[in-house]
Design an enzyme around this catalytic site. Structure first.
Site, PDB file in Angstrom:
ATOM      1  N   ALA A  12       0.818  -1.215   0.000  1.00  0.00           N
ATOM      2  CA  ALA A  12       0.000   0.000   0.000  1.00  0.00           C
ATOM      3  C   ALA A  12       0.854   1.269   0.000  1.00  0.00           C
ATOM      4  CB  ALA A  12      -0.935  -0.007   1.202  1.00  0.00           C
ATOM      5  N   ALA A  13       1.460   1.590   1.134  1.00  0.00           N
ATOM      6  CA  ALA A  13       2.173   2.866   1.258  1.00  0.00           C
ATOM      7  C   ALA A  13       3.392   2.931   0.352  1.00  0.00           C
ATOM      8  CB  ALA A  13       2.579   3.093   2.714  1.00  0.00           C
ATOM      9  N   GLU A  34      11.473  -4.957  -1.416  1.00  0.00           N
ATOM     10  CA  GLU A  34      10.365  -5.666  -0.779  1.00  0.00           C
ATOM     11  C   GLU A  34      10.847  -7.049  -0.363  1.00  0.00           C
ATOM     12  OE1 GLU A  34       7.356  -7.515   0.764  1.00  0.00           O
ATOM     13  OE2 GLU A  34       7.156  -5.377   0.303  1.00  0.00           O
ATOM     14  N   ALA A  42      -3.346  -6.580  -3.801  1.00  0.00           N
ATOM     15  CA  ALA A  42      -4.543  -6.127  -3.084  1.00  0.00           C
ATOM     16  C   ALA A  42      -4.749  -6.991  -1.851  1.00  0.00           C
ATOM     17  CB  ALA A  42      -5.757  -6.185  -4.004  1.00  0.00           C
ATOM     18  N   CYS A  44      -6.345  -6.480   0.825  1.00  0.00           N
ATOM     19  CA  CYS A  44      -7.723  -6.489   1.328  1.00  0.00           C
ATOM     20  C   CYS A  44      -8.612  -7.452   0.545  1.00  0.00           C
ATOM     21  CB  CYS A  44      -8.317  -5.085   1.274  1.00  0.00           C
ATOM     22  SG  CYS A  44      -7.509  -3.907   2.385  1.00  0.00           S
ATOM     23  N   ASP A 281       1.161   1.050   8.185  1.00  0.00           N
ATOM     24  CA  ASP A 281       0.782   0.423   9.449  1.00  0.00           C
ATOM     25  C   ASP A 281       1.835   0.546  10.538  1.00  0.00           C
ATOM     26  OD1 ASP A 281      -1.388  -0.322   7.983  1.00  0.00           O
ATOM     27  OD2 ASP A 281      -1.054  -2.485   8.106  1.00  0.00           O
ATOM     28  N   ALA A 299      -5.876   0.319   5.064  1.00  0.00           N
ATOM     29  CA  ALA A 299      -5.311   0.527   3.736  1.00  0.00           C
ATOM     30  C   ALA A 299      -5.483   1.954   3.237  1.00  0.00           C
ATOM     31  CB  ALA A 299      -5.949  -0.454   2.752  1.00  0.00           C
ATOM     32  N   ASN A 303      -2.318   4.309   2.000  1.00  0.00           N
ATOM     33  CA  ASN A 303      -2.151   4.815   0.642  1.00  0.00           C
ATOM     34  C   ASN A 303      -1.965   6.326   0.623  1.00  0.00           C
ATOM     35  OD1 ASN A 303      -2.635   2.885  -1.862  1.00  0.00           O
ATOM     36  ND2 ASN A 303      -3.769   2.041  -0.126  1.00  0.00           N
ATOM     37  N   TYR A 424     -32.407  12.543  -2.262  1.00  0.00           N
ATOM     38  CA  TYR A 424     -33.602  11.794  -1.875  1.00  0.00           C
ATOM     39  C   TYR A 424     -34.451  11.437  -3.093  1.00  0.00           C
ATOM     40  CZ  TYR A 424     -38.475  11.040  -0.759  1.00  0.00           C
ATOM     41  OH  TYR A 424     -39.755  10.535  -0.730  1.00  0.00           O
TER      42      TYR A 424
END
Length: 558
Positions: A12-13, A34, A42, A44, A281, A299, A303, A424
Site C-alpha cells: 500500500a504505502a 520488498e 490487493a 484487502c 501500518d 489501507a 495509501n 432523496y
C-alpha cells in the site's frame, strides 16, 4: 544531481509512494525493496479470493517489478530484505538474490507495515494452522481448501479479517467457529454493533464463542482447546488476533517509537531523523477527533500517507493531518461500519459524549425492498460537535458512515448534520435521511427537549437498585401485542396513544425510563409527559430493539 529515494516495503504505502514520486519527478532515482515476492497486491482482497467471490488470482496482483520498471522507471527489488540503516552515511544495507549491497539515499521511506500476531500456544506451528497476511499465506490456505479434506475451521479473532474469513470458510462448506477473547466480536465498535454482527454470523451457521481464550491446538484430533475446557473441531485453524508494527529496522537505527507502539512521525511523515520518512501500518498517527496519537492500520490511510511521503521527499509541500479510522466490513449479506469515535472511546477521550440510536429503513418504507438500518451517532453534549458514528444493516450502511466521516473531517456540529441536503428519492432514502434523523434525536437530547438514556444506563440503574427499593420505573409505550411478545421484567405498559388519558397514574417522584420499539414513540411519550410537568423522564435510545441487541437485561417473553 538526481534525488535518490529508497523505499523499504511495497503493497500500500510503499508502492503508492514510488508511483507518486515518479509522477512528481522524471529525474529522481527511485529504488523499492520488498522482502516478499510481490511488490504490489490487493491484500484487502485476499479473503474474497478464498471465498470464491474473486475467481482470478491475477486480479489481486496490481503491479510487478517489470511493470514498475516499464511504466514508472522504478527499480523494484523483490525477495530483498533491508538489514541495516547507516544514518550517518545515509545508506541502507540490503540482502537479495544476488547477495548484500549498500543503497545510498537522500531520502529513505520506511513502509514495512506490520506482522500478524501468532500466540505462542502449544500446537501453534502445526501444518494446519494458518495466518492471512500476504499472497503466499493466501496460496497456502487456498491449497488446503482445494484438497477438499477439511470439514471444519476455527477462526481465532473476531476482527475484520477474522469475520471475512469466517464467511469465506462457510461459503466453502466448512463448519466454522469464531473464537474471540473479548466480550464481543468486532470489538473496535461498541457492543450493540458487535452483538448484531454475532447474530448475523450465527444466522449463517457460524458458531461464535466470545469472552474466552484459546489454550492449545491439538494436531492429533484436529481440535482447539478453549480456556473453559471446551474442544472445538478445526481441520483448519486461522489466527487473526492483531498486528504488530514491523519496527526491528527502525529500532536498530535509533528512531523514536511512540507510546502506541508505532513509529513517531510528524505532519510531514518524518521520523526523528529528518532524512527518514515512514508511512503505513508501522507509524502512529493523530486520531482526528480525539487528537490522540494512535495506530490505525488501514489501507486507506496507508495509501494517502505514501502519496504524501513521496511529495515531501521531493520538496512538494504536503502534510498528513491524521485519520478518522473509517472502516467497513461485509458479514455475509450484512454490513457493519464506523467512523470517528464510538461512545466508549469518546468518553475515554474525555468528551461529555452522548449517543443517538435510530433503527430506520434505509430508504422510504413504502418503496419495495426497504431494509432496517441501525445507526448510532456520537456527539459532544457540551458543544454539539459530531464525534463519530457506527452502523449495521443489510443496505445503505456505508453511505451513511461516509456522510458522517465527511462531517467529521469538517468538524461539523449536530445542527450542520441535521440540515445536510442529502439526495432523496424513494428507492434511495427518505425525505429525512437516517443521518438527518439521528442528528434530530441528538439535538433533542442536547437541548433537553427529549433527553436520552442508553441501554447501558438503564442496566446500571437496575443493577444499583437490586438491593434497594424501588427499582427503576420503566414505561413501555408499545402496543399490548408488542409488549406481550417481549418486555423488560417489571415494565409498565401504557401505549403512547393512550398516554394522554392515563398519565395521572404515573409517579412524579421517580425517573421514568420510556421504552418503545425503536425510539420514536418514546420521544412522543417524553414530550407528552414533559408537557404535563414530569421533570425526570428519559427516552431509552434505540428502544426495545437496542435492549434486545445489547442483552444483559431480564426479559419476559410470550
Amino acid at each position: 544531481m538526481k534525488t535518490r529515494i529508497v523505499i523499504v516495503g511495497g503493497v500500500a504505502a510503499g508502492a503508492t509512494a514510488a508511483a507518486r514520486a515518479r509522477r512528481i519527478s522524471e529525474s529522481a532515482q527511485i529504488t523499492l525493496v520488498e522482502r516478499g515476492p510481490y511488490v504490489s497486491y490487493a491484500n484487502c482482497g485476499l479473503p474474497y479470493f478464498l471465498s470464491g467471490d474473486i475467481t482470478s488470482r491475477d486480479r489481486l496482483l496490481l503491479q510487478t517489478p517489470e511493470g514498475f520498471a516499464r511504466r514508472y522507471r522504478v527499480d523494484a527489488r523483490v525477495n530483498t530484505e533491508a538489514l541495516e540503516i547507516d544514518r550517518t552515511g545515509k545508506r541502507l544495507r540490503v540482502r537479495g538474490p544476488d547477495g548484500e549491497a549498500w543503497l545510498p539515499y537522500d531520502t529513505l521511506l520506511l513502509a514495512q507495515g506490520g506482522n500478524p500476531v501468532t500466540p505462542d500456544l502449544p500446537g501453534h506451528d502445526a501444518p494446519h494452522v494458518h495466518r492471512l497476511w500476504n499472497v503466499p499465506d493466501m496460496d497456502r490456505l487456498a491449497a488446503a481448501l482445494e484438497e477438499g479434506k477439511a470439514r471444519t475451521a476455527v477462526v481465532v479473532g473476531g476482527g475484520f479479517i477474522g469475520l471475512e474469513m469466517a464467511e469465506a470458510f462457510t461459503r466453502r462448506g466448512l463448519q466454522t467457529t469464531v473464537v474471540e477473547l473479548l466480550p464481543t466480536v468486532l470489538a473496535t465498535m461498541d457492543p450493540e454493533i458487535g452483538a448484531r454482527v454475532r447474530r448475523e454470523l450465527e444466522a449463517n451457521g457460524v458458531s461464535v464463542a466470545t469472552g474466552v481464550g484459546l489454550t492449545a491446538i491439538h494436531p492429533g484430533d484436529r481440535t482447539v482447546e478453549l480456556a473453559d475446557g471446551r474442544r472445538v473441531p478445526g481441520d483448519l485453524v486461522l489466527f487473526s488476533v492483531g498486528v504488530r508494527p514491523e519496527l526491528a529496522l527502525a529500532r536498530a537505527a535509533g528512531l523514536t517509537v511512540g507510546p502506541s507502539g508505532a513509529l513517531v512521525v510528524d505532519e510531514q511523515l518524518r521520523t526523528s531523523d529528518p532524512a527518514i520518512l515512514a508511512a503505513g501500518d508501522m507509524v502512529e498517527v493523530t486520531q482526528r477527533v480525539s487528537g490522540r496519537r494512535v495506530r490505525i492500520p488501514l489501507a486507506g490511510p496507508a495509501n494517502r500517507q505514501g502519496r504524501i511521503a513521496a511529495s515531501v521527499a521531493l520538496g512538494v509541500p504536503a502534510r498528513y493531518r491524521g485519520a478518522l479510522g473509517t472502516s467497513v466490513v461485509k458479514v455475509f449479506e450484512a454490513t457493519a461500519a464506523m467512523t470517528g469515535l464510538g461512545l466508549r472511546a469518546a468518553r475515554e477521550a474525555g468528551f461529555d459524549a452522548g449517543v443517538a440510536v435510530i433503527h430506520k429503513d434505509h430508504h422510504a418504507g413504502y418503496y419495495p425492498g426497504a431494509k432496517e438500518l441501525s445507526l448510532q451517532l456520537v456527539y459532544d453534549r457540551k458543544t454539539s460537535r459530531v464525534l463519530g458514528a457506527q452502523a449495521f444493516g443489510h443496505a445503505g450502511v456505508e453511505k451513511r458512515i461516509d456522510v458522517v466521516a465527511t462531517a467529521l473531517q469538517g468538524r461539523l456540529q449536530l445542527e450542520d448534520l441535521a440540515e445536510l441536503d442529502l439526495a432523496y428519492a424513494p428507492p434511495y432514502s427518505s425525505a429525512n435521511d437516517p443521518v438527518n434523523l439521528a442528528a434530530f434525536v441528538a439535538q433533542n437530547d442536547v437541548s433537553g427537549f427529549s433527553p436520552l438514556a442508553t441501554v447501558a444506563d438503564l442496566r446500571a440503574a437496575i443493577a444499583t437498585a437490586l438491593a434497594a427499593d424501588p427499582a427503576p420505573f420503566v414505561l413501555d409505550v408499545r402496543t399490548p401485542r408488542e409488549f406481550a411478545v417481549s418486555h423488560l421484567r417489571g415494565a409498565v405498559n401504557v401505549p403512547v396513544d393512550d398516554l394522554r388519558q392515563r398519565w395521572e397514574t404515573l409517579p412524579r417522584d421517580r425517573r421514568i425510563w420510556v421504552v418503545c420499539r425503536s425510539g420514536f414513540r418514546g420521544h412522543l411519550a417524553v414530550r407528552i409527559l414533559k408537557e404535563r410537568g414530569f421533570a425526570d423522564v428519559v427516552n431509552v435510545t434505540g428502544g426495545h430493539l437496542s435492549i434486545l441487541a445489547a442483552g444483559g437485561l431480564a426479559l419476559e417473553e410470550a
